[in-house]
Design a protein around this motif. Structure first.
Motif, PDB file in Angstrom:
ATOM      1  N   UNK A  87      25.267  31.056  18.028  1.00  0.00           N
ATOM      2  CA  UNK A  87      25.912  29.609  18.550  1.00  0.00           C
ATOM      3  C   UNK A  87      27.356  29.625  18.339  1.00  0.00           C
ATOM      4  N   UNK A  88      27.946  28.847  19.039  1.00  0.00           N
ATOM      5  CA  UNK A  88      29.346  28.677  18.616  1.00  0.00           C
ATOM      6  C   UNK A  88      29.810  26.936  19.425  1.00  0.00           C
ATOM      7  N   UNK A  89      30.556  26.669  18.814  1.00  0.00           N
ATOM      8  CA  UNK A  89      31.044  25.341  19.285  1.00  0.00           C
ATOM      9  C   UNK A  89      32.442  25.565  20.051  1.00  0.00           C
ATOM     10  N   UNK A  90      32.326  25.322  21.226  1.00  0.00           N
ATOM     11  CA  UNK A  90      33.205  25.605  22.407  1.00  0.00           C
ATOM     12  C   UNK A  90      34.140  24.537  22.758  1.00  0.00           C
ATOM     13  N   UNK A  91      35.494  24.708  22.235  1.00  0.00           N
ATOM     14  CA  UNK A  91      36.188  23.580  22.492  1.00  0.00           C
ATOM     15  C   UNK A  91      37.540  23.843  23.406  1.00  0.00           C
ATOM     16  N   UNK A  92      38.341  22.953  23.510  1.00  0.00           N
ATOM     17  CA  UNK A  92      39.749  23.160  24.516  1.00  0.00           C
ATOM     18  C   UNK A  92      41.186  22.828  23.542  1.00  0.00           C
ATOM     19  N   UNK A  93      41.631  23.707  22.724  1.00  0.00           N
ATOM     20  CA  UNK A  93      42.891  23.385  21.858  1.00  0.00           C
ATOM     21  C   UNK A  93      44.085  23.411  22.876  1.00  0.00           C
ATOM     22  N   UNK A  97      43.662  27.363  26.930  1.00  0.00           N
ATOM     23  CA  UNK A  97      42.383  28.037  26.992  1.00  0.00           C
ATOM     24  C   UNK A  97      41.319  27.379  26.530  1.00  0.00           C
ATOM     25  N   UNK A  98      40.141  27.993  26.214  1.00  0.00           N
ATOM     26  CA  UNK A  98      39.405  27.562  25.345  1.00  0.00           C
ATOM     27  C   UNK A  98      38.959  28.451  23.875  1.00  0.00           C
ATOM     28  N   UNK A  99      38.421  27.820  23.088  1.00  0.00           N
ATOM     29  CA  UNK A  99      38.299  28.574  21.852  1.00  0.00           C
ATOM     30  C   UNK A  99      36.806  28.636  21.323  1.00  0.00           C
ATOM     31  N   UNK A 130      41.830  25.354  11.574  1.00  0.00           N
ATOM     32  CA  UNK A 130      42.689  24.663  12.488  1.00  0.00           C
ATOM     33  C   UNK A 130      44.196  24.905  12.287  1.00  0.00           C
ATOM     34  N   UNK A 131      44.449  25.959  11.326  1.00  0.00           N
ATOM     35  CA  UNK A 131      45.682  26.257  10.974  1.00  0.00           C
ATOM     36  C   UNK A 131      46.477  26.998  11.940  1.00  0.00           C
ATOM     37  N   UNK A 132      45.758  27.742  12.779  1.00  0.00           N
ATOM     38  CA  UNK A 132      46.601  28.726  14.074  1.00  0.00           C
ATOM     39  C   UNK A 132      46.552  27.936  15.111  1.00  0.00           C
ATOM     40  N   UNK A 133      45.936  26.893  15.225  1.00  0.00           N
ATOM     41  CA  UNK A 133      46.130  26.260  16.750  1.00  0.00           C
ATOM     42  C   UNK A 133      47.270  25.369  16.697  1.00  0.00           C
ATOM     43  N   UNK A 166      29.693  22.477  23.996  1.00  0.00           N
ATOM     44  CA  UNK A 166      30.895  21.827  24.157  1.00  0.00           C
ATOM     45  C   UNK A 166      31.199  20.908  23.156  1.00  0.00           C
ATOM     46  N   UNK A 167      32.532  20.693  22.515  1.00  0.00           N
ATOM     47  CA  UNK A 167      32.847  19.700  21.855  1.00  0.00           C
ATOM     48  C   UNK A 167      34.218  19.347  21.693  1.00  0.00           C
ATOM     49  N   UNK A 168      34.474  18.303  21.025  1.00  0.00           N
ATOM     50  CA  UNK A 168      35.891  17.969  20.802  1.00  0.00           C
ATOM     51  C   UNK A 168      36.533  18.512  19.577  1.00  0.00           C
ATOM     52  N   UNK A 169      37.899  18.445  19.532  1.00  0.00           N
ATOM     53  CA  UNK A 169      38.312  19.063  18.283  1.00  0.00           C
ATOM     54  C   UNK A 169      39.449  18.423  17.728  1.00  0.00           C
TER      55      UNK A 169
END
Length: 729
Positions: A87-93, A97-99, A130-133, A166-169
């Motif tokens: 599973x993954x939390x799919x978000x839009x940084x 694109x998406x992450x 979140x350090x590399x976004x 789908x998630x918020x970040x």
């Protein structure tokens, strides 16, 4: 004889069995196959849990943590039946694109083994690094904590062996680090504001939804040719390349027969998209050779944005399977049409009223006019901000290039709607009412025919056009996240509607009748927003001068356009509507400026590399061949006759020398311009320097390279040419 004939048929059938044709599976039968939609929820969740979850989705109720485990368990059961292991939390940084970070459904069982587990806690929230976004300085690099939180309004789906949520970040301190969080806030704001205004006309309305239908344009190129073009691989566009003798001037590609290989790609893409719940509807050839479009049925805005981001990822995967590469860059080829992503946007109520569609009663038409005019007010007041929402280093090449809307935001309405607004604005107010016996005063706004949605020609030069029951925001770029434009548009409309209601209520409080108060405000707003209304040719020089006179934002520099996010009015709008705070806006601008700089920086480096390591060596090699030919001809025919016979080659030798020298000088100046710009610490100032001094020098180099392409031997030229890239075989 009859038996012989019968036996003969039987014998023949034994030699060649009758073909059994399998029934074709209809799209409706596999639509949303890999989506945990309401049908799956109903099947896999307990009845009370299902009801609570639907209440969260439909009415924004707070999700009770007590049901999260039951929801997660149902999702896991459904997913594992489809072979899902992760599973993954799919978000839009803020990367366009998406992450995603994949985790397996496994935990220790306490007995030396493992069990498949997926809890409500894991469903609802994760803590990715979140350090590399990009964060725009809103947090320090050593502060790596960021949270992704489930968005229940966008269905969970399966990609390969992974359950995507789908998630918020957001940051540790709560600031949005993505596109989805502010989009959801903007949609909430327009819902509240529009619902309040609807109550003037339809008290039963409980909510208003923003709808979005995007039109995704893209190019396809053969994968082998793609990898032979380092500029395409590294920047998404061709930094050099002379126009093909035939490109789009014959208008034969637009809506033409889809090439067989492309048709196979489209079919495969549509099937996989439909399985993921993306309601693909339209496909066709676009204007430029090698250019195509896909468009879905309208959806709720948040889901439509998610689906577009998912589709862009899916397109790349499917294209590779068919030997193609998808180009989503807004301007991958010079001299032909670029690609946009028209955003068809509208508002509708929970009981099915289309707010931008005229009605059959004067009261319905007044509601229609209110929403039209207040949308124009939003676009007028924030036209510079709307432009900033679609500007980027890539879309900068497309806007205003006589193929896409100009970089000046205006709105096209068509004659009938324009005439109606003029009538309402200029007519004597008493003429807008009529006596209806015991009913008293009623509105006398002319009935607007249903046919109005098709009664006017389209204006492709308008960035924001009314196209019948919706507005079409045409300036959005093909590789952009639709959320960027939708955040601004929905927030601006929410502000306009809020302001409208406040003024109407003030007049009603003073004793004015409701409809009379609404008309007072509407007439004022029609006049105020008039500068944004333009039905003419947006490409003309006259319009640029006229737009400046009207006070519209005519700024053409992409980095400078981003300033609009930090204007006083923009900050006030975002904060008053609860969408973003000033520090979030400032952080996003830092990201925008840094992204712009990095993209131009990469292009400049690739341009220098290709010029020095591909173009000049090839050109000088051909020059040497020409020189040897001249020498040989002189040896054979003598100096005078040999020089006369090789005059063309001598001219080419000189031209190659002159152009390669200009390229070398241009590359040196380009490198120096980069060095100077790179010493600038302020992100905005650096981006402006890259726009003003670096990008312009690249165009000068390209001019020389493109002319060399036309004179250097074709067999020596190392880069595939436009005539090879654009025409799919």
């Amino acid at each position: 004889m009859a038996n012989l004939r019968f036996d003969g048929v039987v014998a023949a059938s034994r030699k060649r069995p009758l073909e059994v044709i399998a029934p074709v599976e209809r799209p409706s039968e596999y639509f949303a196959k890999y989506v945990f939609n309401r049908r799956k929820m109903y099947k896999y969740l307990p009845a009370d849990v299902y009801e609570q979850l639907i209440e969260v989705i439909d009415h924004g109720a707070r999700l009770d943590r007590s049901i999260a485990d039951a929801v997660a368990d149902g999702m896991k059961q459904w997913a594992m039946e489809h072979g899902v292991t992760h599973y993954t939390h799919w978000f839009q940084p803020l990367t366009e694109g998406t992450a995603e970070k994949h985790d397996a459904f496994v935990e220790h069982d306490g007995k030396g083994g493992m069990i498949e587990e997926f809890s409500g806690k894991l469903l609802m929230q994760q803590e990715p690094d979140a350090s590399s976004f990009p964060s725009g300085g809103i947090r320090n690099t050593f502060e790596a904590r960021g949270y992704s939180a489930w968005d229940p309004t966008s269905p969970v789906f399966i990609m390969d062996d992974t359950l995507c949520i789908p998630t918020i970040f957001i940051s540790y301190t709560g600031e949005a680090l993505d596109y989805k969080a502010p989009l959801l806030r903007a949609l909430h704001a327009v819902n509240v504001a529009a619902t309040d205004v609807c109550h003037y006309f339809n008290p039963e309305v409980q909510s208003v939804h923003a709808n979005l239908g995007w039109e995704q344009e893209y190019f396809l190129v053969d994968e082998d040719l793609y990898f032979a073009r380092p500029d395409l691989v590294l920047t998404g566009r061709t930094l050099m390349g002379h126009s093909s003798a035939k490109n789009q001037q014959m208008d034969d590609h637009y809506f033409g027969t889809i090439p067989e290989r492309v048709q196979a790609f489209m079919k495969d893409l549509e099937i996989q998209a439909l399985e993921l719940g993306i309601p693909c509807k339209t496909r066709h050839n676009e204007v430029a050779p090698g250019q195509f479009e896909l468009a879905p049925i309208f959806e709720e805005c948040n889901l439509a944005v998610d689906h577009n981001m998912l589709l862009m990822s899916l397109m790349k995967k499917v294209a590779h399977k068919h030997g193609f590469r998808v180009l989503l860059h807004e301007k991958p080829f010079d001299g032909i049409n670029g690609s946009g992503k028209h955003n068809n946007w509208s508002l509708s109520t929970d009981n099915g009223i289309l707010l931008y569609k005229s009605g059959k009663t004067p009261q319905d038409n007044l509601r229609f006019v209110v929403f039209i005019v207040e949308t124009l007010m939003a676009v007028y007041k924030h036209n510079g901000l709307l432009k900033a929402s679609v500007m980027s280093a890539t879309n900068d090449h497309r806007l205003g290039a006589n193929e896409a809307p100009p970089a000046i935001i205006s709105s096209f309405l068509g004659k009938q709607l324009s005439d109606l607004l003029e009538h309402i604005e200029k007519a004597d107010k008493k003429d807008l009412f009529k006596l209806e016996g015991k009913k008293g005063m009623e509105l006398d706004i002319p009935e607007i025919p249903e046919l109005m949605i098709d009664n006017t020609d389209r204006n492709r030069t308008s960035p924001f056009a009314f196209t019948g029951n919706r507005f079409e925001f045409r300036a959005v770029g093909s590789e952009a996240n639709c959320a960027s434009a939708m955040i601004v548009l929905n927030t601006a409309v929410a502000e306009a509607l809020t302001n409208f209601k406040k003024r109407v209520d003030a007049l009603i409080a003073k004793g004015e009748a409701q409809n009379s108060a609404i008309l007072d405000v509407i007439r004022e707003d029609i006049k105020t927003s008039a500068p944004i209304h333009f039905d003419g040719n947006g490409y003309s020089d006259e319009w640029k001068a006229e737009a400046a006179r009207r006070g519209l934002d005519c700024e053409a520099s992409c980095p400078v356009c981003f300033d609009r996010y930090l204007d006083k009015d923009s900050i006030k709008m975002f904060e008053s509507e609860g969408v973003m705070k000033q520090n979030e806006l400032a952080a996003r601008n830092e990201v925008k400026w840094e992204t712009y700089t990095k993209k131009i920086q990469i292009e400049a480096r690739v341009m220098g590399d290709l010029s020095m390591n591909h173009i000049i060596p090839v050109a000088t090699h051909y020059q040497s061949q020409l020189a040897k030919n001249v020498e040989a001809m002189i040896d054979i025919f003598g100096r005078e006759e040999g020089k006369e016979l090789t005059s063309r080659n001598q001219k080419l030798i000189r031209e190659i020398a002159e152009r390669t020298q200009k390229i070398e000088t241009g590359v040196e100046e380009l490198v120096n311009a980069r060095k100077v710009a790179n010493k600038i610490e302020d992100a905005r100032t650096k981006a402006v320097a890259y726009h003003d001094t670096v990008a312009t020098k690249m165009e000068e180099i390209r001019y020389q390279v493109d002319h060399l392409e036309m004179i250097v031997s074709d067999e020596l030229w190392t880069l595939p040419k436009y005539r090879e890239l654009l025409f799919i075989r």
